[in-house]
Enzyme design. Sequence first.
Site, mmCIF file in Angstrom:
data_model
loop_
_atom_site.group_PDB
_atom_site.id
_atom_site.type_symbol
_atom_site.label_atom_id
_atom_site.label_comp_id
_atom_site.label_asym_id
_atom_site.label_seq_id
_atom_site.Cartn_x
_atom_site.Cartn_y
_atom_site.Cartn_z
ATOM 1 N NE ARG A 127 -6.114 0.726 -1.998
ATOM 2 C CZ ARG A 127 -5.736 0.751 -3.284
ATOM 3 N NH1 ARG A 127 -5.649 1.886 -3.938
ATOM 4 N NH2 ARG A 127 -5.437 -0.368 -3.905
ATOM 5 C CD GLU A 146 -10.112 -7.210 -2.120
ATOM 6 O OE1 GLU A 146 -9.021 -6.686 -2.380
ATOM 7 O OE2 GLU A 146 -10.769 -6.925 -1.118
ATOM 8 C CB CYS A 197 -10.498 -1.111 -8.195
ATOM 9 S SG CYS A 197 -10.821 -2.299 -6.890
ATOM 10 N NE ARG A 244 -10.807 -0.888 0.122
ATOM 11 C CZ ARG A 244 -9.623 -1.313 -0.303
ATOM 12 N NH1 ARG A 244 -9.544 -2.288 -1.188
ATOM 13 N NH2 ARG A 244 -8.516 -0.779 0.130
ATOM 14 C CG HIS A 258 -2.115 -0.972 0.865
ATOM 15 N ND1 HIS A 258 -2.116 -2.275 1.280
ATOM 16 C CD2 HIS A 258 -3.226 -0.814 0.107
ATOM 17 C CE1 HIS A 258 -3.198 -2.872 0.826
ATOM 18 N NE2 HIS A 258 -3.895 -2.019 0.109
ATOM 19 C CG ASN A 278 -3.425 -4.673 -5.935
ATOM 20 O OD1 ASN A 278 -3.083 -4.736 -7.096
ATOM 21 N ND2 ASN A 278 -3.872 -3.549 -5.379
ATOM 22 C CG ASP A 279 -5.748 -8.236 -1.166
ATOM 23 O OD1 ASP A 279 -4.662 -8.596 -0.679
ATOM 24 O OD2 ASP A 279 -6.371 -7.242 -0.773
ATOM 25 N NE ARG A 334 -1.349 -6.110 -1.567
ATOM 26 C CZ ARG A 334 -2.459 -5.373 -1.649
ATOM 27 N NH1 ARG A 334 -3.630 -5.922 -1.369
ATOM 28 N NH2 ARG A 334 -2.430 -4.122 -2.008
HETATM 29 C C1 PEP Z 1 -6.703 -5.070 -4.409
HETATM 30 O O1 PEP Z 1 -6.517 -5.940 -3.556
HETATM 31 O O2 PEP Z 1 -6.439 -5.224 -5.609
HETATM 32 C C2 PEP Z 1 -7.269 -3.767 -4.025
HETATM 33 C C3 PEP Z 1 -7.636 -2.879 -4.928
HETATM 34 O O3 PEP Z 1 -7.346 -3.495 -2.692
HETATM 35 P P1 PEP Z 1 -6.053 -3.127 -1.822
HETATM 36 O O4 PEP Z 1 -4.881 -2.985 -2.733
HETATM 37 O O5 PEP Z 1 -6.337 -1.875 -1.101
HETATM 38 O O6 PEP Z 1 -5.935 -4.303 -0.915
HETATM 39 MG MG MG Z 2 -7.401 -5.665 -1.610
#
Ligand code: PEP
Ligand code: MG
Length: 551
Positions: free
Chosen positions: A295, A430, A501, A331, A188, A453-454, A464
């Site tokens: 976020r 996710e 996203c 979110r 993040h 990402n998740d 990650r």
């Molecule tokens: C993701 O997991 O792709 C996402 C957009 O949420 P975050 O990166 O905040 O976990």
């Molecule tokens: Mg996420």
Amino acid sequence: MITIQGKGVSSGVIRGKLYFYKRADTAVTNRKAEDLEAEKARFAQAQQDSIAQLTLLADKCREEAGEESAVLFETHAMFVEDEDYVACVLDTMESEGCCAEYAVEVAGNQFAEMFAAMEDAYMQARSADILDVSRRLINNLMGISDSGIASDEPVVLAADDLAPSETLQMDKSKILGFVTQGGSGNSHTAILARTMGIPAICGIGEALKQEYEGRIAYVDGETGVMILDPDEITLTNLKAKYDEQQRRKELLQSMKGQEDVTLDGKHIKVYCNIGSPEDVASVLANDGQGIGLFRSEFLYLAADYYPTEEEQFEAYKAVAAAMEGKRVIIRTLDIGADKQVAYFNMPKEENPAMGNRAIRISLTRPEVFRTQLRALYRASAFGKVAIMFPMITSVWEVEECKRACENVMKELSVEGIPYNPNTELGIMIETPASVFVAEELAKMVDFFSVGTNDLTQYTLACDRQCSDLGRFYDPHHPAVLRALKTAADAAHKAGIWIGICGELGADLSLLPTFMAMGIDELSVTPTAVLPLRQALRSTDTRSCDLSALEC
Ligand code: PEP
Ligand code: MG
């Protein structure tokens, strides 16, 4: 000239003085006091500074968060002058002949232990307060500022790694770029750097040495190269690269005001990811057509206490109003894993990414959830707000979320507070579980948004956050892309739209694949909007295929 290679995670070329982040929990050493009276005077000054800071915090809290939070800081200020505590600090200095920092640490630990051993639960909880007060005194003694950057000029900030909460609490006007020993492009902190448009390099490792502090560094956030004391040729190349970047930016300006449409006439929603109301300026500057991911947890990370309903409402309303009727997807709280917030008092977990995070916290702390939902629904009267729930795995979770929304709407109706009863509800895809039950989930909500990402992390069982997993963390893996396709098919079967996203949404090499899947929305960091629009406008979906899904 020294050339250091890391991983470029936020592009841009900058030049500035290297400054190592001074963490607020820097270890205290037992240094002998040269002059005891001078040490005592330093302690008295630190007391004064701490009281001034705590009084300011209490006043700010009273205005923004109410009396309860303000009282906490007032109690801390009283503790700074507590007779027994101060006597213990001074006695330790006398008996050990030590510096003030060490004496404060010893006294703080003694008092914290004493409180922790008490029967009464309320008194036990004061143990954390005394440690907090002692840390503030120590930081003042050591000259560590709240923002971690005690420099008058903007710097290239160096650190072993940076937590998102640390990044959020820094004074951004002091930061030209980030360079870190650890970290990954999917963390993040890297995401924040991209959102804020700050060049960043991570994963440099031991090559980033403390002894470089104060040297002039050139950072190329695209190639991941940091250079100290460049020679003439390198300097000329860096300058050329910088000019080229500026030229590219100017060229992209022609994309502003253009439609997000493919060559064969398919309209795609190109939205932006943001972390705070301040980021809206960048969304507007880059002509984002909506916000696909706000976020909201960054509001919690930037604060020292639970943001109140009123504070959240103001933040959400400001974004909704500024976007003037364009969709703003907010979110709900996604705390946990790398996004830790001290005042949530979360127990330490072995595997925080798979622990109590995101929707699990909202569903187990109904008051926190209710406060956020009230703020969100109230903001829905001021723009096109949509609510999105993170890290869903089960149908029952969505049922509970929807029940919580209905309860809040009933409350607001009774109180005569305006809100939009048709506020759209969506979920993030996710987890592999949400992909497997996507058909059922799709019937319950208005949209899906894929957090790649998740989804990559959980599909590939690959952390990650870890900087050295390298090619094992591969969002292009056919398993991840097939999961996306499954979710897209489920969404379309139920007649709802699906977006991406996660960071993958801005990966132009996959744009034809996303188009072949029928992805309806891409939400990206604001600076990625115009390049994406340009690519979209030269894509013909009739020649897009799903070959990327093959092994
Ligand atoms: C993701 O997991 O792709 C996402 C957009 O949420 P975050 O990166 O905040 O976990
Ligand atoms: Mg996420």
